[in-house]
Design a protein around this motif. Structure first.
Motif, mmCIF file in Angstrom:
data_model
loop_
_atom_site.group_PDB
_atom_site.id
_atom_site.type_symbol
_atom_site.label_atom_id
_atom_site.label_comp_id
_atom_site.label_asym_id
_atom_site.label_seq_id
_atom_site.Cartn_x
_atom_site.Cartn_y
_atom_site.Cartn_z
ATOM 1 N N UNK A 1 0.849 -1.193 0.000
ATOM 2 C CA UNK A 1 0.000 0.000 0.000
ATOM 3 C C UNK A 1 0.885 1.244 0.000
ATOM 4 N N UNK A 2 0.590 2.143 -0.914
ATOM 5 C CA UNK A 2 1.387 3.354 -1.024
ATOM 6 C C UNK A 2 0.957 4.367 0.041
ATOM 7 N N UNK A 3 1.514 4.210 1.221
ATOM 8 C CA UNK A 3 1.239 5.155 2.300
ATOM 9 C C UNK A 3 2.126 6.388 2.124
ATOM 10 N N UNK A 4 1.802 7.477 2.790
ATOM 11 C CA UNK A 4 2.660 8.669 2.714
ATOM 12 C C UNK A 4 4.093 8.383 3.144
ATOM 13 N N UNK B 1 14.691 -16.410 -1.207
ATOM 14 C CA UNK B 1 15.592 -15.592 -0.390
ATOM 15 C C UNK B 1 14.828 -14.422 0.226
ATOM 16 N N UNK B 2 13.896 -13.901 -0.554
ATOM 17 C CA UNK B 2 12.932 -12.946 -0.024
ATOM 18 C C UNK B 2 11.537 -13.508 -0.300
ATOM 19 N N UNK B 3 10.603 -13.336 0.600
ATOM 20 C CA UNK B 3 9.295 -13.990 0.464
ATOM 21 C C UNK B 3 8.396 -13.377 -0.607
ATOM 22 N N UNK B 4 7.472 -14.199 -1.103
ATOM 23 C CA UNK B 4 6.424 -13.748 -2.009
ATOM 24 C C UNK B 4 5.142 -13.625 -1.200
ATOM 25 N N UNK B 5 4.495 -12.487 -1.282
ATOM 26 C CA UNK B 5 3.292 -12.236 -0.510
ATOM 27 C C UNK B 5 2.108 -12.965 -1.148
ATOM 28 N N UNK B 6 2.017 -14.268 -0.881
ATOM 29 C CA UNK B 6 0.934 -15.065 -1.452
ATOM 30 C C UNK B 6 -0.421 -14.685 -0.868
ATOM 31 N N UNK B 7 -0.427 -14.176 0.342
ATOM 32 C CA UNK B 7 -1.686 -13.772 0.970
ATOM 33 C C UNK B 7 -2.361 -12.673 0.167
ATOM 34 N N UNK B 8 -1.555 -11.773 -0.386
ATOM 35 C CA UNK B 8 -2.114 -10.681 -1.179
ATOM 36 C C UNK B 8 -2.786 -11.203 -2.444
ATOM 37 N N UNK B 9 -2.235 -12.245 -3.041
ATOM 38 C CA UNK B 9 -2.845 -12.854 -4.226
ATOM 39 C C UNK B 9 -4.214 -13.433 -3.856
ATOM 40 N N UNK B 10 -4.233 -14.151 -2.745
ATOM 41 C CA UNK B 10 -5.482 -14.782 -2.326
ATOM 42 C C UNK B 10 -6.526 -13.744 -1.907
ATOM 43 N N UNK B 11 -6.076 -12.760 -1.177
ATOM 44 C CA UNK B 11 -6.983 -11.712 -0.717
ATOM 45 C C UNK B 11 -7.614 -10.969 -1.885
ATOM 46 N N UNK C 1 7.611 2.471 -12.299
ATOM 47 C CA UNK C 1 7.217 1.153 -11.812
ATOM 48 C C UNK C 1 6.449 1.290 -10.501
ATOM 49 N N UNK C 2 6.890 2.201 -9.658
ATOM 50 C CA UNK C 2 6.228 2.417 -8.378
ATOM 51 C C UNK C 2 4.761 2.810 -8.548
ATOM 52 N N UNK C 3 4.448 3.439 -9.650
ATOM 53 C CA UNK C 3 3.094 3.930 -9.884
ATOM 54 C C UNK C 3 2.178 2.878 -10.496
ATOM 55 N N UNK C 4 2.723 1.705 -10.832
ATOM 56 C CA UNK C 4 1.918 0.687 -11.514
ATOM 57 C C UNK C 4 1.036 -0.049 -10.509
ATOM 58 N N UNK C 5 -0.279 -0.021 -10.714
ATOM 59 C CA UNK C 5 -1.211 -0.647 -9.766
ATOM 60 C C UNK C 5 -1.327 -2.154 -9.964
ATOM 61 N N UNK C 6 -0.377 -2.899 -9.417
ATOM 62 C CA UNK C 6 -0.301 -4.339 -9.657
ATOM 63 C C UNK C 6 -1.575 -5.088 -9.278
#
Length: 340
Positions: free
Chosen positions: A205-208, A291-301, A268-273
């Motif tokens: 989430x793009x917070x301030x 090595x760094x995790x993939x946020x699979x929860x976000x895909x499911x959510x 790239x930062x502005x792209x709404x994935x």
């Protein structure tokens, strides 16, 4: 950043060999016939034109014409198409053979040579195309805009100019956004997309606070690109990443056009994935390092259909660090996409 067997005859050589044999046979027949109208081995001008059967001449002429046409057609097919998009040259390689095309798109600060192991492996069974994204490698830098949409236009130009069909887009790092956008806006030729160590944080989430942090990074990078990037570049590697690979990546990034490199990341930062992926109607596969995790929860959510294939003990460049393991996973993903 923030994240060489004996060669088979080609179609041309086979056709030329067969046609050459046909000409020789016909020529021998003509020689036998012409002997009937010669005197001591010399052609009798008074008889040759009147008595020499024209049908053999005609056959020979037609055959020669056909051979010439085949040769020209084959030569044209083998000529490399020059591609540019709105005046910007796009440097690429194309194996040219195969019903399914794999189009490999490199990540930030690097170039198409990073896919060398995949070109060697997959060209046996697929049409393999690689390219240097404009702004990098040997492609042009003569434009001012470096958005995801600009790069999508570049990819579409490659697809159309090379008439690629049954295309699977393989995009590394920042090219995750490019393959998603291309699949959404130019879907007819594309049957699936495969992200390589990307789309790991689609739920960000793009917070301030995040915007401020990134803005500070870009301001600093504009003042001193090398010093700023040096602080974070180690995150791209694991302690096991070969030092030669680390040096290659680092040298390539530091030799980038800094204006273009920074602009790419900012856009790239502005792209709404999340929003974009929800609209995706193509199979999505990810080959990501753990090595760094993939946020699979976000895909499911977000109810985004995806297939995650994990590669172990590599950093951000699995195609270089563990090419055999990577090719195995990529082959699995390609095969599954073809079956869908």
């Amino acid at each position: 950043m923030k994240n060489i067997s004996r060669s088979k005859l080609t179609r041309k050589s086979v056709l030329e060999s067969r046609t050459h044999a046909f000409i020789v046979v016909k020529a021998n027949k003509e020689e036998d016939i012409m002997h009937k109208y010669t005197w001591k081995g010399k052609i009798d001008p008074a008889n040759s034109q009147k008595r020499f059967p024209m049908k053999y001449k005609a056959t020979l002429i037609v055959t020669v014409i056909l051979l010439f046409q085949i040769s020209c057609s084959t030569n044209n097919k083998n000529e490399k198409v020059e591609i540019d998009n709105q005046g910007v040259h796009i440097h690429y390689t194309d194996s040219k053979h195969g019903d399914t095309a794999l189009l490999f798109i490199h990540g930030w600060g690097i170039n198409q040579t990073y896919w060398a192991n995949q070109v060697a492996h997959f060209s046996k069974n697929f049409r393999v195309v690689t390219l240097d994204l404009p702004g990098f490698g040997q492609s042009g830098k003569n434009r001012e805009s470096w958005t995801v949409e600009d790069y999508t236009s570049d990819i579409n130009k490659v697809l159309t100019d090379l008439d690629l069909k049954n295309v699977i887009l393989v995009g590394h790092s920042m090219s995750g956004s490019i393959i998603v956008e291309t699949a959404l806006t130019h879907p007819d030729r594309i049957i699936g997309i495969i992200g390589i160590d990307n789309l790991k944080n689609v739920g960000t989430v793009m917070t301030p606070e995040v915007e401020k942090e990134w803005s500070t990074f870009y301001d600093s990078a504009r003042k001193n690109f090398k010093a700023t990037v040096s602080k974070d570049i180690h995150y791209l590697f694991t302690p096991r990443t070969d030092s030669a690979i680390q040096k290659r990546v680092t040298d390539d990034i530091f030799s980038s056009d800094t204006v273009i490199a920074i602009a790419c990341l900012e856009n790239l930062d502005k792209y709404p994935f999340s929003e974009k992926l929800k609209s995706l109607r193509k199979p999505l596969y990810l080959i990501n390092s753990n090595y760094t995790p993939t946020d699979t929860a976000a895909f499911k959510q977000n109810e985004i259909d995806y297939n995650l294939l994990v590669i172990d003990s590599t950093g951000h460049y699995p195609m270089l660090e563990k090419p055999k393991d990577f090719n195995t996973l990529l082959e699995k993903a390609v095969n599954e996409i073809q079956q869908k």
